[in-house]
Design an enzyme around this catalytic site. Structure first.
Site, mmCIF file in Angstrom:
data_model
loop_
_atom_site.group_PDB
_atom_site.id
_atom_site.type_symbol
_atom_site.label_atom_id
_atom_site.label_comp_id
_atom_site.label_asym_id
_atom_site.label_seq_id
_atom_site.Cartn_x
_atom_site.Cartn_y
_atom_site.Cartn_z
ATOM 1 N N PHE A 193 3.304 -10.761 5.062
ATOM 2 C CA PHE A 193 3.258 -10.426 3.630
ATOM 3 C C PHE A 193 3.183 -8.921 3.455
ATOM 4 O O PHE A 193 2.962 -8.192 4.392
ATOM 5 C CB PHE A 193 2.070 -11.100 2.935
ATOM 6 N N GLY A 201 -7.015 11.856 -0.006
ATOM 7 C CA GLY A 201 -8.054 10.861 -0.238
ATOM 8 C C GLY A 201 -7.633 9.714 -1.123
ATOM 9 O O GLY A 201 -8.478 8.884 -1.492
ATOM 10 N N VAL A 205 0.858 -1.189 0.000
ATOM 11 C CA VAL A 205 0.000 0.000 0.000
ATOM 12 C C VAL A 205 0.897 1.243 0.000
ATOM 13 O O VAL A 205 1.645 1.479 0.949
ATOM 14 C CB VAL A 205 -0.940 -0.003 1.207
ATOM 15 N N TYR A 262 -5.221 2.000 9.943
ATOM 16 C CA TYR A 262 -6.189 1.063 9.386
ATOM 17 C C TYR A 262 -7.446 0.860 10.226
ATOM 18 O O TYR A 262 -8.444 0.352 9.717
ATOM 19 C CB TYR A 262 -5.495 -0.264 9.085
#
Length: 410
Positions: free
Chosen positions: A410, A94, A84, A125
């Site tokens: 991962f 955004g 990410v 998160y």
């Protein structure tokens, strides 16, 4: 440039190189050529999302096509979110929110009720509905003397296994045993070779290649480990790092730990990411010899489809409650629902009745696999309890024999 000018769409294979370059920039990495090649090859099979500002790639997210075990021995598709990345020029515009929304939409279309990740920045998160679904523990063993035990080790013989042959031996055993705990992803042969048994550890050049020890025939347990030489001038012994250890029984685990702590020229055994309820600290005779040095949130889980996720797991006791679920990112999950479940049946339907429990999506994810109790969240002021003993009833239904556990990063 406004966030509205950024287009979120599937990232084509032709842009994988650009995406990886962005990820390496964001994470301050410069992997060797072999690792870059591995990333390029595996990325071709991933779910990929890109954020484009005109012709510029300014955001990237990818997801492994995983499936994970859920309580009761079932299994669900669960994409593993990774890489990410948002360009430093486009932070707080955004971009991340747009990519996560697209991921959730893709999962809903493709029938994946769960999404998971390892959080590099945990504070990010939770606002997207992720919660710690499993926890890990780090162990440190003083192996300058034999491991003292309160139980008799399994007497079956040990044997060293060639890492090249290990996937064929360990893979079926792992698949047979992993559903004892929730949160464990399936491992392909490629995953064994590229993640668990790769010749050189990318984080520590001083570690040996992987070693594999197996117990019994048929297999009753195994350990994957690496060793490091000591410092003769400083008179410090070498060490052992245990990456993965599975055993059918506490006695089998005792045999493996005894072997690992008896390796010549070493004085410390460390293992990161063990189950929080690992029996080793209990059957070790000397608590000072085996220490839990930390516990930490491991796999973060997101229930993209609450109903499908709840239906897929088993229930340890009957429960009949009205849940008011708060979910800003996935409106289909939000609202009041009557949950009626037992070992023999399941129902989850919208209702206008007053809620017994008010719970956010991130907290529902945390209790789903059994990592945290509902009562603990009520005590922390995070879950609202409006019916006496509602949290206790929900906990009894969610109970699992073993705590969830994930060690596959991962």
């Amino acid at each position: 440039m406004s966030a509205r000018s950024v287009l979120i769409r599937e990232l084509p294979e032709s842009d994988i190189e650009r995406a990886l370059a962005l990820a390496y920039l964001v994470f301050h990495e410069s992997p060797p050529d072999e690792r870059r090649k591995h990333h390029r090859e595996t990325m071709a099979g991933f779910l990929r999302i890109g954020a484009y500002d005109g012709a510029d790639l300014v955001g990237f997210a990818a997801a492994h096509p995983f499936s994970v075990s859920v309580p009761g021995g079932g299994e669900l598709p669960c994409p593993g979110l990774t890489f990410v990345s948002v360009a430093p020029t486009h932070r707080r515009r955004g971009v991340l929110s747009g990519m996560v929304s697209e991921l959730f939409a893709r999962c809903a279309r493709e029938g994946a009720p769960l999404v998971a990740l390892w959080a590099s920045e945990a504070s990010i998160y939770g606002r997207f509905g992720f919660g710690p679904g499993t926890y890990g523990a780090s162990l440190r063993i003083d192996s300058r003397r034999p491991l003292a035990l309160r139980i008799a080790p399994d007497p079956r013989p040990l044997r060293l296994v060639d890492p090249a042959e290990a996937p064929a031996l360990l893979g079926p055993y792992y698949e047979r045993t992993r559903t004892r705990r929730a949160g464990r992803p399936a491992r392909t042969e490629a995953w064994w070779r590229d993640e668990w048994l790769v010749e050189k550890d990318e984080d520590d050049d001083d570690l040996s290649p992987p070693r594999v020890v197996a117990l019994g025939d048929p297999l009753a347990g195994y350990a994957v480990y690496r060793t490091k030489s000591g410092d003769e001038e400083a008179r410090t012994p070498g060490s052992v790092r245990v990456d993965d250890l599975e055993a059918d029984t506490p006695e089998a685990a005792a045999t493996l730990w005894s072997y690992l702590t008896a390796i010549d020229l070493t004085g410390t055994v460390r293992s990161w990411g063990r189950p929080v309820d690992d029996p080793l600290p209990l059957f070790a005779a000397d608590p000072d010899q085996v220490r839990v040095t930390e516990t930490f949130p491991a796999l973060w889980v997101r229930l993209v489809d609450v109903r499908a996720a709840l239906e897929a797991r088993t229930w340890a006791a009957p429960v009949d409650l009205v849940l008011a679920v708060r979910d800003e990112q996935v409106p289909a999950n939000a609202g009041g629902f009557r949950l009626i479940a037992s070992p023999d049946g399941f129902s989850y339907a919208p209702t206008g009745d007053d809620p017994d429990l008010v719970i956010e999506a991130r907290d529902l994810a945390t209790v789903y696999m059994g990592a945290t109790s509902v009562r603990a969240l009520v005590g922390a002021g995070l879950v609202g309890e409006y019916k006496q003993d509602a949290a206790a009833m929900f906990d009894a239904a969610l109970r699992t024999e073993l705590l969830p556990h994930t060690v596959d990063g991962f």
